[in-house]
Write a protein that holds these residues in place. Structure first.
Motif, PDB file in Angstrom:
ATOM      1  N   LEU A  58      48.790  43.668  44.961  1.00  0.00           N
ATOM      2  CA  LEU A  58      50.172  43.566  45.419  1.00  0.00           C
ATOM      3  C   LEU A  58      50.317  43.999  46.874  1.00  0.00           C
ATOM      4  N   HIS A  59      49.584  45.038  47.276  1.00  0.00           N
ATOM      5  CA  HIS A  59      49.671  45.555  48.643  1.00  0.00           C
ATOM      6  C   HIS A  59      48.609  44.962  49.566  1.00  0.00           C
ATOM      7  N   LEU A  60      48.023  43.855  49.115  1.00  0.00           N
ATOM      8  CA  LEU A  60      47.098  43.051  49.922  1.00  0.00           C
ATOM      9  C   LEU A  60      45.856  43.820  50.358  1.00  0.00           C
ATOM     10  N   GLN A  61      45.447  44.792  49.547  1.00  0.00           N
ATOM     11  CA  GLN A  61      44.217  45.525  49.835  1.00  0.00           C
ATOM     12  C   GLN A  61      43.020  44.887  49.143  1.00  0.00           C
ATOM     13  N   SER A  62      43.292  44.058  48.121  1.00  0.00           N
ATOM     14  CA  SER A  62      42.246  43.359  47.371  1.00  0.00           C
ATOM     15  C   SER A  62      42.718  41.948  47.064  1.00  0.00           C
ATOM     16  N   GLY A  63      41.769  41.090  46.743  1.00  0.00           N
ATOM     17  CA  GLY A  63      42.100  39.734  46.326  1.00  0.00           C
ATOM     18  C   GLY A  63      42.420  39.703  44.834  1.00  0.00           C
ATOM     19  N   LEU A  64      42.748  38.513  44.335  1.00  0.00           N
ATOM     20  CA  LEU A  64      43.095  38.363  42.916  1.00  0.00           C
ATOM     21  C   LEU A  64      41.966  38.782  41.987  1.00  0.00           C
ATOM     22  N   GLY A  65      40.752  38.752  42.486  1.00  0.00           N
ATOM     23  CA  GLY A  65      39.615  39.157  41.665  1.00  0.00           C
ATOM     24  C   GLY A  65      39.761  40.566  41.116  1.00  0.00           C
ATOM     25  N   ALA A  66      40.526  41.417  41.787  1.00  0.00           N
ATOM     26  CA  ALA A  66      40.701  42.803  41.331  1.00  0.00           C
ATOM     27  C   ALA A  66      41.402  42.868  39.979  1.00  0.00           C
ATOM     28  N   VAL A  67      42.313  41.937  39.703  1.00  0.00           N
ATOM     29  CA  VAL A  67      43.015  41.963  38.411  1.00  0.00           C
ATOM     30  C   VAL A  67      42.394  41.004  37.405  1.00  0.00           C
ATOM     31  N   LEU A  68      41.351  40.308  37.829  1.00  0.00           N
ATOM     32  CA  LEU A  68      40.646  39.403  36.928  1.00  0.00           C
ATOM     33  C   LEU A  68      39.262  39.921  36.559  1.00  0.00           C
ATOM     34  N   GLN A  69      38.861  41.052  37.164  1.00  0.00           N
ATOM     35  CA  GLN A  69      37.547  41.612  36.834  1.00  0.00           C
ATOM     36  C   GLN A  69      37.521  41.994  35.355  1.00  0.00           C
ATOM     37  N   PRO A  70      36.357  41.971  34.740  1.00  0.00           N
ATOM     38  CA  PRO A  70      36.262  42.149  33.287  1.00  0.00           C
ATOM     39  C   PRO A  70      36.984  43.375  32.730  1.00  0.00           C
ATOM     40  N   SER A  71      36.876  44.536  33.379  1.00  0.00           N
ATOM     41  CA  SER A  71      37.509  45.734  32.806  1.00  0.00           C
ATOM     42  C   SER A  71      39.028  45.600  32.760  1.00  0.00           C
ATOM     43  N   VAL A  72      39.623  44.992  33.765  1.00  0.00           N
ATOM     44  CA  VAL A  72      41.077  44.810  33.793  1.00  0.00           C
ATOM     45  C   VAL A  72      41.474  43.662  32.870  1.00  0.00           C
ATOM     46  N   ALA A  73      40.785  42.538  32.986  1.00  0.00           N
ATOM     47  CA  ALA A  73      41.129  41.369  32.168  1.00  0.00           C
ATOM     48  C   ALA A  73      41.017  41.681  30.679  1.00  0.00           C
ATOM     49  N   LEU A  74      39.983  42.394  30.292  1.00  0.00           N
ATOM     50  CA  LEU A  74      39.822  42.746  28.881  1.00  0.00           C
ATOM     51  C   LEU A  74      40.976  43.630  28.406  1.00  0.00           C
ATOM     52  N   ALA A  75      41.352  44.608  29.222  1.00  0.00           N
ATOM     53  CA  ALA A  75      42.475  45.485  28.863  1.00  0.00           C
ATOM     54  C   ALA A  75      43.769  44.685  28.742  1.00  0.00           C
ATOM     55  N   VAL A  76      43.994  43.761  29.668  1.00  0.00           N
ATOM     56  CA  VAL A  76      45.219  42.955  29.647  1.00  0.00           C
ATOM     57  C   VAL A  76      45.215  42.001  28.453  1.00  0.00           C
ATOM     58  N   LEU A  77      44.098  41.352  28.202  1.00  0.00           N
ATOM     59  CA  LEU A  77      44.025  40.411  27.078  1.00  0.00           C
ATOM     60  C   LEU A  77      44.140  41.130  25.727  1.00  0.00           C
ATOM     61  N   THR A  78      43.538  42.305  25.621  1.00  0.00           N
ATOM     62  CA  THR A  78      43.681  43.104  24.399  1.00  0.00           C
ATOM     63  C   THR A  78      45.139  43.490  24.206  1.00  0.00           C
ATOM     64  N   HIS A  79      45.753  43.900  25.295  1.00  0.00           N
ATOM     65  CA  HIS A  79      47.178  44.238  25.251  1.00  0.00           C
ATOM     66  C   HIS A  79      47.993  43.013  24.833  1.00  0.00           C
ATOM     67  N   GLY A  80      47.633  41.842  25.355  1.00  0.00           N
ATOM     68  CA  GLY A  80      48.324  40.611  24.994  1.00  0.00           C
ATOM     69  C   GLY A  80      48.196  40.282  23.521  1.00  0.00           C
ATOM     70  N   ALA A  81      47.015  40.555  22.949  1.00  0.00           N
ATOM     71  CA  ALA A  81      46.833  40.326  21.514  1.00  0.00           C
ATOM     72  C   ALA A  81      47.722  41.277  20.710  1.00  0.00           C
ATOM     73  N   LYS A  82      47.854  42.518  21.194  1.00  0.00           N
ATOM     74  CA  LYS A  82      48.745  43.476  20.523  1.00  0.00           C
ATOM     75  C   LYS A  82      50.184  42.986  20.547  1.00  0.00           C
ATOM     76  N   ALA A  83      50.531  42.254  21.607  1.00  0.00           N
ATOM     77  CA  ALA A  83      51.914  41.777  21.762  1.00  0.00           C
ATOM     78  C   ALA A  83      52.331  40.890  20.594  1.00  0.00           C
ATOM     79  N   LEU A  84      51.364  40.324  19.888  1.00  0.00           N
ATOM     80  CA  LEU A  84      51.678  39.483  18.738  1.00  0.00           C
ATOM     81  C   LEU A  84      52.157  40.299  17.547  1.00  0.00           C
TER      82      LEU A  84
END
Length: 169
Positions: free
Chosen positions: A119-145
């Motif tokens: 968000l503050h332009l210190q990193s590219g989109l890869g920072a929120v798509l890296q495995p540790s973040v993506a896995l946490a987000v996708l797991t959270h998304g599965a919980k959303a069901l």
């Protein structure tokens, strides 16, 4: 323009105006100024005392600075049904991922930190798509069901989801 005036360099809102809600305009202007500084150094090495071609080379490289923040800003704007603009394939999936990432970041310091680096332009989109973040987000998304929002995210400080907001006139 068919022919851009030689020696004229544009920065900031003169090139690209951002939604002020995201606070990226000054950051992008600053990154543009850094690019101009780099181009001036290269020009001084290439041809000391001569600025010919500098503006054109700068204009060709400036989209590199603008691309990510523009994508993020328009992506966020286009999650609202009344916003106008082209919604390409996969846009709904990106909106889903961002909403789940925001929810997760309310309770997960690593996801929060990576999101803010992008968000503050210190990193590219890869920072929120890296495995540790993506896995946490996708797991959270599965919980959303199965798990209500109040139980999976800090809803005391989150705005309501777009579909729950009253339409503006």
């Amino acid at each position: 323009m068919a022919r851009f005036p030689e020696g004229l360099v544009l920065l900031g809102d003169a090139v690209c105006a951002f939604n002020p809600l995201f606070g990226q305009g000054m950051s992008v202007a600053g990154l543009g100024a850094e690019l101009l500084h780099e181009c001036l150094r290269e020009q001084a090495r290439r041809s000391p005392g001569n600025l010919e071609g500098l503006a054109q080379r700068f204009r060709k490289r400036l989209p590199e600075v603008i691309r990510l923040p523009w994508f993020m800003s328009t992506l966020m704007d286009l999650q609202y049904p009344r916003a106008t603009g082209k919604r390409g394939p996969g846009m709904g999936l990106l909106h889903w991922y961002i909403r789940r990432m925001l929810e997760r970041s309310s309770r997960d310091a690593v996801v929060h930190r990576q999101f803010h680096c992008v968000l503050h332009l210190q990193s590219g989109l890869g920072a929120v798509l890296q495995p540790s973040v993506a896995l946490a987000v996708l797991t959270h998304g599965a919980k959303a069901l199965f798990v209500p929002l109040r139980e999976r995210a800090n809803t005391d400080t989150l705005p309501p989801p777009p579909e729950a907001r009253p339409p503006t006139s």
